[in-house]
Enzyme design. Structure first.
Site, PDB file in Angstrom:
ATOM      1  N   GLU A 288      -8.200  -4.659 -11.037  1.00 26.60           N
ATOM      2  CA  GLU A 288      -8.925  -3.533 -11.593  1.00 26.60           C
ATOM      3  C   GLU A 288      -8.294  -3.395 -13.288  1.00 26.60           C
ATOM      4  O   GLU A 288      -7.121  -3.769 -13.470  1.00 26.60           O
ATOM      5  CB  GLU A 288      -8.639  -2.098 -10.764  1.00 26.60           C
ATOM      6  CG  GLU A 288      -9.483  -2.250  -9.519  1.00 26.60           C
ATOM      7  CD  GLU A 288      -9.154  -1.243  -8.642  1.00 26.60           C
ATOM      8  OE1 GLU A 288      -8.064  -0.681  -8.500  1.00 26.60           O
ATOM      9  OE2 GLU A 288     -10.031  -0.743  -7.874  1.00 26.60           O
TER      10      GLU A 288
ATOM     11  N   CYS B 204      -6.009  -0.341 -19.848  1.00 26.67           N
ATOM     12  CA  CYS B 204      -4.750  -0.757 -19.096  1.00 26.67           C
ATOM     13  C   CYS B 204      -5.314  -1.838 -18.280  1.00 26.67           C
ATOM     14  O   CYS B 204      -6.212  -1.764 -17.622  1.00 26.67           O
ATOM     15  CB  CYS B 204      -4.277   0.479 -17.919  1.00 26.67           C
ATOM     16  SG  CYS B 204      -2.879  -0.101 -16.966  1.00 26.67           S
TER      17      CYS B 204
ATOM     18  N   CYS C 254       4.323   2.473  -5.016  1.00 24.17           N
ATOM     19  CA  CYS C 254       3.155   2.058  -5.878  1.00 24.17           C
ATOM     20  C   CYS C 254       2.133   1.349  -4.749  1.00 24.17           C
ATOM     21  O   CYS C 254       2.402   0.618  -3.734  1.00 24.17           O
ATOM     22  CB  CYS C 254       3.776   0.868  -6.649  1.00 24.17           C
ATOM     23  SG  CYS C 254       2.442  -0.113  -7.366  1.00 24.17           S
TER      24      CYS C 254
ATOM     25  N   CYS D  39      -1.699   6.221 -12.316  1.00 29.03           N
ATOM     26  CA  CYS D  39      -0.873   5.258 -12.218  1.00 29.03           C
ATOM     27  C   CYS D  39      -0.180   5.196 -10.868  1.00 29.03           C
ATOM     28  O   CYS D  39      -0.008   6.052 -10.069  1.00 29.03           O
ATOM     29  CB  CYS D  39       0.533   5.966 -13.130  1.00 29.03           C
ATOM     30  SG  CYS D  39       1.835   4.682 -13.296  1.00 29.03           S
TER      31      CYS D  39
ATOM     32  N   CYS E  52       1.111  -7.910  -6.180  1.00 28.09           N
ATOM     33  CA  CYS E  52       2.360  -7.631  -7.065  1.00 28.09           C
ATOM     34  C   CYS E  52       3.666  -7.860  -5.793  1.00 28.09           C
ATOM     35  O   CYS E  52       3.548  -7.104  -4.841  1.00 28.09           O
ATOM     36  CB  CYS E  52       2.602  -6.394  -7.759  1.00 28.09           C
ATOM     37  SG  CYS E  52       4.111  -6.287  -8.689  1.00 28.09           S
TER      38      CYS E  52
ATOM     39  N   CYS F 283       7.731  -1.841  -5.497  1.00 23.44           N
ATOM     40  CA  CYS F 283       8.113  -0.446  -5.728  1.00 23.44           C
ATOM     41  C   CYS F 283       7.516   0.299  -4.784  1.00 23.44           C
ATOM     42  O   CYS F 283       6.146   0.296  -4.310  1.00 23.44           O
ATOM     43  CB  CYS F 283       7.607  -0.006  -7.009  1.00 23.44           C
ATOM     44  SG  CYS F 283       8.097  -1.013  -8.284  1.00 23.44           S
TER      45      CYS F 283
HETATM   46  S1  SF4 Z   1       5.060  -0.214 -10.106  1.00 22.24           S
HETATM   47 FE1  SF4 Z   1       3.462  -1.504  -8.550  1.00 22.24          FE
HETATM   48  S2  SF4 Z   1       2.517  -3.245  -9.860  1.00 22.24           S
HETATM   49 FE2  SF4 Z   1       4.319  -2.255 -11.047  1.00 22.24          FE
HETATM   50  S3  SF4 Z   1       5.773  -3.548 -10.686  1.00 22.24           S
HETATM   51 FE3  SF4 Z   1       6.110  -2.188  -9.201  1.00 22.24          FE
HETATM   52  S4  SF4 Z   1       5.206  -2.865  -7.380  1.00 22.24           S
HETATM   53 FE4  SF4 Z   1       4.462  -4.048  -9.053  1.00 22.24          FE
END
Ligand code: SF4
Length: 344
Positions: A95, A108, A122, A336, A115, A119
């Site tokens: 996306e 963006c 996220c 975000c 990923c 995090c």
């Molecule tokens: S915020 Fe999400 S996309 Fe960004 S590095 Fe951390 S896990 Fe990966």
């Protein structure tokens, strides 16, 4: 042109490499200028419509490079924001988010499918990394959105799905391509690369691109909280990260942005604000406080507005440049940490 099993796409190729390609194929190197002009200025992608390239060379280019695009399969809109879902040639999806500001239209882009950084807050990182994006898959997010919306995008932030420094070479080739004055000619200062704190990536980046902006997803003022929400901090401690950032600023003379997502009762206390102010004292930086966007799969809650304002005041009183990010895209899951949340 094959690279392992992968046939290079024409949008993977930097201007300098394209010049070399024409030289290697006994043609003039100014053909690279002509081809870049068609692709990135005139936005003509069909070789058959490029009048000044010989038929023999067109056939050669068709054999050596893939000219296909990723597919835009969905678009969602909210006030001042548009989100696009793309399907890649292997069926994976990514996306991008377009945001309309007073100062311009920013995009963006994503740099990976999934990923691995994990995090905790996220949504994008809930799915592990499937693969890195090829350079062309990042370039085409920009080309397709500009074409669809009939707009010129500036600035670009590499802050969508993925950790850019975990896909360093392809992301940096993307930067080389979009900043080439033979093509899109976007100023380096209009591009920001956002990392969760991959120190070897920051070190390479400061040597390779000293005019491109750097943003750090900090989200905590100490290792204890950072360890709880960002596994990367176990590999790269805050002290080491901050000393690398100071080196980056000394070398590039650029201001660094620190992203700080406000998570209720996790990192939003007055003590956290004071600790953050101490940590950043004397550093040429700017802090972006981001109200968290709650999602159904993750237990974190958004800090209360009054708490965000108190946090902001403490930073401000301590001489730290700070803003509270205007919220974009909550209604289309484009905010975000929400990308890829509901794409499947
Ligand atoms: S915020 Fe999400 S996309 Fe960004 S590095 Fe951390 S896990 Fe990966």
């Amino acid at each position: 042109m094959k690279c392992g099993d992968y046939m290079k796409n024409i949008f993977d190729i930097t201007f300098e490499d394209l010049e070399q390609y024409f030289i290697d194929n006994n043609d003039k190197k100014f053909r690279a200028t002509q081809l870049y002009d068609f692709l990135y200025k005139k936005r003509i992608y069909n070789l058959d419509n490029m009048s000044n390239i010989s038929n023999v060379m067109k056939e050669k280019l068709k054999k050596d490079y893939d000219f296909s695009f990723i597919k835009m399969i969905k678009k969602q809109e909210d006030v001042d924001v548009k989100k696009y879902l793309f399907e890649l040639s292997d069926g994976n999806r990514i996306e991008s988010v377009l945001m309309f500001h007073d100062y311009g239209i920013s995009l963006c882009v994503s740099s990976q499918v999934g990923c691995n950084m994990g995090c905790a807050f996220c949504e994008s990182g809930r799915l592990k990394k499937v693969r890195n994006l090829q350079t062309h898959e990042i370039v085409e997010q920009l080309l397709l959105i500009e074409e669809k919306e009939h707009i010129k995008i500036t600035p670009i932030v590499v802050m969508g799905i993925g950790e850019p420094f975990d896909n360093y070479d392809n992301v940096m080739n993307f930067v080389r391509i979009v900043t080439s004055n033979k093509g899109i000619d976007l100023g380096c200062r209009h591009i920001t690369i956002s990392t969760c704190g991959v120190i070897p990536g920051i070190e390479r980046f400061m040597n390779d691109f000293n005019q491109v902006n750097l943003a750090i997803s900090l989200h905590a003022p100490n290792d204890k909280i950072r360890n709880e929400i960002m596994p990367i901090s176990k590999a790269y401690k805050l002290e080491e990260l901050m000393s690398t950032i100071k080196k980056y600023i000394a070398k590039t003379n650029r201001r660094v942005t620190f992203e700080y997502i406000m998570l209720k009762d996790i990192n939003d206390s007055i003590d956290c604000a004071k600790e953050l102010a101490t940590l950043l004292k004397g550093i040429n930086c700017y802090v972006n406080l981001i109200p968290y966007n709650e999602t159904e799969n993750i237990q974190f809650k958004r800090s209360k507005k009054v708490q965000i304002l108190a946090f902001y005041d403490i930073l401000k009183k301590n001489g730290i440049a700070v803003t509270i990010r205007r919220e974009f895209g909550g209604n289309v899951d484009a905010a975000c940490g929400q990308l890829r949340a509901k794409s499947y």
